[in-house]
Design an enzyme around this catalytic site. Sequence first.
Site, short mmCIF file in Angstrom:
data_model
loop_
_atom_site.label_atom_id
_atom_site.label_comp_id
_atom_site.label_asym_id
_atom_site.label_seq_id
_atom_site.Cartn_x
_atom_site.Cartn_y
_atom_site.Cartn_z
N GLY A 221 -2.05 0.96 15.46
CA GLY A 221 -1.25 0.97 14.24
C GLY A 221 -1.54 -0.25 13.40
N GLY A 222 -1.51 -0.09 12.07
CA GLY A 222 -1.76 -1.23 11.19
C GLY A 222 -3.08 -1.90 11.49
N ASP A 223 -3.02 -3.20 11.78
CA ASP A 223 -4.26 -3.94 12.12
C ASP A 223 -4.35 -4.21 13.61
OD1 ASP A 223 -2.19 -5.72 12.32
OD2 ASP A 223 -3.11 -7.31 11.14
N GLU A 224 -3.75 -3.33 14.41
CA GLU A 224 -3.75 -3.49 15.87
C GLU A 224 -4.64 -2.42 16.51
OE1 GLU A 224 0.76 -5.24 16.55
OE2 GLU A 224 0.40 -3.08 16.70
#
Length: 449
Positions: A365-368
Amino acid sequence: MEARGDGARSDPPWVPMPGMTLGEQAELFGSIVMSVPDGVIATDLEGTVVWVNQVAAEMFGWSREELLGLPVTALLSPKDHDQVRQIRERVLGGERARPFLVSGLRCDGETFDLSVTLGLRRNSEGHSLGTNLILQDSGTVANLREDNPEAEQALRESEARFRAIAETSQEGILAVSPEGDILFANGRLTEIIAMSLEEIYALGGHGIFAPSEAAAAARRLAERDRDAGPERYDFAYRHPDGSDRVLSVSASSLIAADGSVLGSLAMISDVTSQRASEESLRRAAMHDALTGLPNRLLFLDRLATADARQARARGRGVAVLFLDLDNFKQVNDVHGHATGDRVLVQVAARVAESVRATDTVARIGGDEFAVISEDTDAETATAVASRIQKALEAPVALEGERFLVSVSIGIALSPPHPVPDLLRLADVAMYQAKVAPHGNAVVYDGRRS
């Protein structure tokens, strides 16, 4: 029935089948229609039911005898009567049969969803006798003397009726003897597998569906016995045009009027587009739309698989690496989310290139991001983290802009920790890495929380 070049089908005249008497042909067609998994109803020109198979009778909760003489509209919800009348008039006027949806009406007054294909029924001379309805929820011929002209005409009309019903089907129909000989194939099957009826009869049940996977499917048809229940399965088919297709088979035993086994009946559909759509939906549900990597749902599924494999094989262990980009919010805030997304795509590609082919890289998710590495110990997992960090050292270049990207990585291992806990523990370790200099990796040791 021959397939015309424009894609339409022409209705064939009555044609004797090689090696079969008129009575045998009529009995064969009767057995086919009684054995198909779909409901079948034949009506006269006024729309009155003149014949029905057992499947259709069971759909509506009536006996076959009780349905005879009823107007077919009595079996449908009143709201669908006008639609059915209009379609019936168009079919009687020569329009090709097409499926449509209605609400069926059971004997107890309850309604149910019903798919109907309504087609024209002709006699052996080609004159219109009425319609055939093939029904999807989600015929014994008398022993008549063939040297009797009236009996022969009755058999011709019976055979023509059953043939018309078979040809109305939107599925390919294939009847195969226990020896693998083709007893009957309809025109729709010629369209699906792109062979003429002559080629189909000449090749036989074992020769139509080469290569080997399809030949095995043909053998399954030939080896069925009386007690074999219906079954449905898919198999790959190499179309004569060179394309790979997926054919779906619904198979059942073909039982004669005297109870003997004539062979197997297969309803065959080309489900290539349907299966491709299903696979596309499955992929969309399990993969990240931006990067194409597995999403959290698929990651957790792969982690459960790794847990099961480790329990069986007792290898070195399983590692999960949790990756979080450092200061990525600034990229979005300064350059916009569209640019941030393009940076993420390049980061995902670099991470995927840094691990083994057997490892799973997912966007959580996101920058993960997260990585599953099997048959791995702490030393190997740390080496994987180092390769990832090295791959991200070079700036990401986009239309003259250069973006420096670093990543903090948390690592959790099993043993000593349970595999289902590794993602959470690696997340904890990642936050420990965040307080260290950028580009650091920390292995969860059980003392941090």
